[in-house]
Write an enzyme that holds these catalytic residues in place. Sequence first.
Site, mmCIF file in Angstrom:
data_model
loop_
_atom_site.group_PDB
_atom_site.id
_atom_site.type_symbol
_atom_site.label_atom_id
_atom_site.label_comp_id
_atom_site.label_asym_id
_atom_site.label_seq_id
_atom_site.Cartn_x
_atom_site.Cartn_y
_atom_site.Cartn_z
ATOM 1 C CD GLU A 159 -2.776 -1.274 2.422
ATOM 2 O OE1 GLU A 159 -3.993 -1.499 2.338
ATOM 3 O OE2 GLU A 159 -2.164 -1.225 3.502
ATOM 4 C CB CYS A 188 2.924 7.088 3.381
ATOM 5 S SG CYS A 188 3.488 5.853 4.566
ATOM 6 C CB CYS A 242 7.158 -5.414 8.466
ATOM 7 S SG CYS A 242 8.537 -4.639 9.355
ATOM 8 C CB CYS A 279 6.459 -2.832 15.919
ATOM 9 S SG CYS A 279 8.152 -2.385 15.493
ATOM 10 C CB CYS A 283 3.170 -2.010 13.244
ATOM 11 S SG CYS A 283 3.218 -1.802 11.454
ATOM 12 C CB CYS A 317 0.632 6.270 11.750
ATOM 13 S SG CYS A 317 2.247 5.720 12.309
#
Length: 390
Positions: A91, A104, A111, A115, A118, A344
Amino acid sequence: MTANLLDFDLDGLAAFCERLGEKRFRATQLFRWIHQRGATDFEQMSDLAKSLRNKLATSAHVQGLPLISQHASTDGTIKWLFDVGDGNAVEAVFIPESDRGTLCVSSQAGCAVGCRFCSTGHQGFSRNLTTGEIVAQLWFAEHFLRKHLNTSERVISNVVMMGMGEPLQNYNALVPALKVMLDDHGYGLSRRRVTVSTSGVVPMIDRLGLDCPVALAVSLHAPNDALRDNLVPLNKKYPLAELLESCNRYLAHAPRDFITFEYCMLDGVNDQPEHAQQLIALVQQYRQPGVWCKFNLIPFNPFPASGLLRSPMARVTAFAKMLSDAGIITTVRKTRGDDIDAACGQLAGDVKDRTQVVKRMAQQRVVMMAQVPAVAPAVADDSAHHIKGA
């Protein structure tokens, strides 16, 4: 197999043209057609010699990423989902402001950092993107927006590598992509307006400072190693002392004289007065002359798998005041695009779980849930706060 010219920075494209028996100025012309004009048909490139166009027709192509979906937020934010093959998608998000347009960009499908706050990390890691796949997000967005807004002027003034993935774990593809963004024959972006966000890959922070220094944002999220180990697992490899020292080294090369520290505000986890005091002590321990760091407090965007809640806005404001009163420049990021899951920490795409991260994180959450107070999420009013852009 023909080469996708989006994979090359200008030096790479010059080397490609040299293999075709062409001089560097031809690569510059070609680079401008691709990035400044968004051209894909070599026959449209009227100032290229016919002989070169014939060579390109059999040896090269300009191919962006297939678009799966586009969603527009009520606040003007636009999110695009791109197909990167083999069941994976990434995205990119455009965030318009009165004085800038920020894109962004994603660097990986998924990933591996994991974290807790996230949603991308909860999806697991599939693969690194190529340079062309990173650049293609900007290439598509810039030229789509020009048509959409009926303008020939540049629309995107800022790029933040804050989409899916840890950019510094895809370093070899990242740096040529950054060079395309910065090149005056490409998108001509200022080094101050291109930001790489990292969770703290210390050796690559040092390399970036030497190879392609741009603005740096560090996902800090905790004031001590014990808590950061929990929230950002990479901290176990590169603890805070090593990370802060690398940030100070980076300042010697950075286009800005400060590092931005991102800090996601998690209810009852990292948002207490004692956490603010520990952050102040940390900043003072590694302080450099002048304004060497700025904090960007990010209201958490909850998703069910995290087991975490957003800090009440009153607590975020109080936290920010403590940092500001200690002389630390602090802003609170305005939530944008949360109605289309573009805010975010919300980018997840459609990536395969090849690392069994879902199973592992579920086991971890069982332990962690017991440590998070059962407080109902507050309804935050973000209207009084502004985003600190790149």
